[in-house]
Design an enzyme around this catalytic site. Structure first.
Site, short mmCIF file in Angstrom:
data_model
loop_
_atom_site.label_atom_id
_atom_site.label_comp_id
_atom_site.label_asym_id
_atom_site.label_seq_id
_atom_site.Cartn_x
_atom_site.Cartn_y
_atom_site.Cartn_z
N SER A 97 27.27 6.38 -17.72
CA SER A 97 26.13 6.84 -18.51
C SER A 97 25.14 5.74 -18.86
CB SER A 97 26.62 7.53 -19.78
OG SER A 97 27.45 6.66 -20.53
N HIS A 130 26.41 12.93 -15.82
CA HIS A 130 25.13 12.46 -15.29
C HIS A 130 25.01 12.66 -13.78
CE1 HIS A 130 24.13 10.58 -19.16
NE2 HIS A 130 25.41 10.33 -19.22
N LYS A 189 22.19 17.96 -20.04
CA LYS A 189 21.41 16.92 -19.37
C LYS A 189 20.59 17.52 -18.23
CE LYS A 189 24.23 13.55 -21.52
NZ LYS A 189 25.57 13.00 -21.65
C1 LIG Z 1 26.45 12.91 -22.77
C2 LIG Z 1 27.82 12.73 -22.25
C3 LIG Z 1 28.86 13.54 -22.70
C4 LIG Z 1 28.66 14.51 -23.83
O1 LIG Z 1 28.03 15.67 -23.41
P1 LIG Z 1 27.27 16.57 -24.52
O2 LIG Z 1 27.19 17.91 -23.90
O3 LIG Z 1 25.96 15.92 -24.75
O4 LIG Z 1 28.14 16.54 -25.73
C5 LIG Z 1 30.09 13.41 -22.12
N1 LIG Z 1 30.32 12.50 -21.16
C6 LIG Z 1 29.34 11.68 -20.71
C7 LIG Z 1 29.65 10.69 -19.63
C8 LIG Z 1 28.07 11.77 -21.26
O5 LIG Z 1 27.11 10.93 -20.87
#
Ligand SMILES: *Cc1c(COP(=O)(O)O)cnc(C)c1O
Length: 401
Positions: free
Chosen positions: A175, A203, A235
């Site tokens: 991330s 991601h 995302k």
């Molecule tokens: C953003 C993220 C999460 C969390 O996801 P949300 O739906 O925003 O809670 C989990 N794992 C990774 C690698 C992330 O970047």
């Protein structure tokens, strides 16, 4: 009582104090933050779907039909046909046998990891894994062994000296760095050492692989190679919620055991309908990935010779490594003075001495947008100025990120 106020003050003096900006209007690259128009390069809306009219219409018509609230947890009477249909579509999209829909990715990681490992088991975790993975590991009460970032030799050695039930967990696309896990080798090692492999591709889904089907699919790895994949809808998909996908037996096991699935209210069903629409858009509107890939290539070519330290990433996450937290804030402030929003990422989100500007590109950015970023980075560049990035120290003290 602990000196909470004192802790806040010492964070301020270390350049580690955090604040929030208030956005008004829509999420898009041309943001209004704290009343100020800025061109943002730090959102995770990689495909520019967050404001897509088809998603908005799905929610609008879904709420007209179904109302708003989720009303109950999935195991009581909250599991709506909209959630069920979304799970079927996720299974199809990920080429997995079954899927389970969670309210957030954070909850998915906490619930899945803590359900699949427990006391007496061992979890092997990449040292740069996301906070929600780390917290899931802690919550499980299993023994946690971190291995060096992407270092499969280190992992192999640790697997070889460990007995009992083993679980290996990794980000697919990391991330904060944008690089990818060595999934092929991880899958081999897990098969050899009878370990269960979990890949959190928050991601990767939407951005990477054929049809945006993620980093696991980009390497042609099947459910046998990588049994459990996790993704978020917050995302690239532009909606909200998250999922885990894998063998039907394991999904059934999670329904029995994953506490963050069991003990929370189901997401509003209309949001699940929007995510169904988004899954279809991700697959059919391949031009978004093509455009995004072009922006990524252009960014890397243009910034390569400015004297910044880029990281080895082919994904929309293109960090500029700075090191010192205050210098990262200063560069962020310099860019903001030029109308650009790129948040500085500092410890503990990244390791000490690894503060950075986490630049993210989106299919919603135009070539002109990218030119503005490149021009601003050129003007602030260490190579042209003959000094280190982020010289504007007075701005650093008032920076709000
Ligand atoms: C953003 C993220 C999460 C969390 O996801 P949300 O739906 O925003 O809670 C989990 N794992 C990774 C690698 C992330 O970047």
């Amino acid at each position: 009582m602990r000196d909470f106020a004192g802790e806040i003050e010492s964070r301020k003096s270390a350049g580690l104090y955090r604040t929030r900006r208030t956005v008004t209007g829509r999420q898009r690259p041309q943001l209004t933050a704290d009343g100020k128009p800025l061109l943002a390069f730090c959102s995770n809306d990689y495909l520019g779907l967050a404001g897509h009219p088809a998603l908005v219409e799905s929610v609008r018509s879904g709420m007209g039909d179904l109302g708003l609230g989720g009303a109950a947890s999935h195991l009581i009477c909250g599991h709506h046909q909209a959630h069920h249909e979304l799970e079927r579509k996720i299974a199809g999209f990920t080429r997995r046998s079954a899927a389970l829909f969670f309210s957030t990715g954070y909850m998915a990681n906490m619930g899945v990891i803590a359900a699949l490992a427990g006391k007496g088991d061992t979890i092997f975790s990449d040292e740069l894994n996301h906070a929600s993975i780390i917290d899931g590991c802690k919550l499980s009460r299993a023994r946690i062994r971190t291995y060096r970032h992407r270092d499969t030799d280190d992992l192999e050695q640790q697997l070889a000296e460990t007995e009992g039930h083993k679980l290996v967990v990794t980000d697919g696309v990391f991330s904060m760095d944008g690089d990818m896990a060595p999934l092929k080798r991880l899958a081999e090692l897990c098969a050899e050492h009878d370990a269960l492999l979990i890949v959190d591709d928050a991601h990767g889904f939407g951005c990477v692989g054929p049809g945006g089907r993620g980093s696991v699919a980009s390497l042609g790895l099947s459910e046998e190679d990588v049994p459990v994949v996790i993704g978020t809808f917050g995302k690239a998909f532009g909606t909200s919620g998250a999922f885990v996908a894998g063998p039907a037996m394991l999904m059934d096991y999670l329904v029995q055991k994953a506490r963050t699935y069991i003990y929370t209210t189901a997401m509003p069903p209309a949001i699940a309908l929007a995510s169904c629409t988004s899954l279809a858009l991700v697959e059919t509107e391949g031009w978004r990935r093509t455009h995004l890939d072009r922006l990524i290539k252009r960014f890397r070519e243009a910034v390569a010779n400015l004297g910044y330290e880029l990281m080895p990433s082919d994904t929309p996450i293109q960090p500029i490594l700075i090191g010192d937290a205050r210098q990262a804030l200063a560069l962020s402030a310099d860019l903001e003075a030029r109308g650009l929003l790129v948040t500085a990422i500092r410890p503990p989100t990244v390791p000490d001495g690894a503060s950075r500007l986490r630049i993210t590109l989106s299919a919603a950015h135009t070539q002109d947008d990218l030119d503005r970023l490149i021009d601003a980075l050129t003007a602030c560049a260490p190579a042209s100025a003959g000094e280190s990035p982020g010289q504007n120290k007075s701005a650093a003290l008032t920076a709000t990120s």
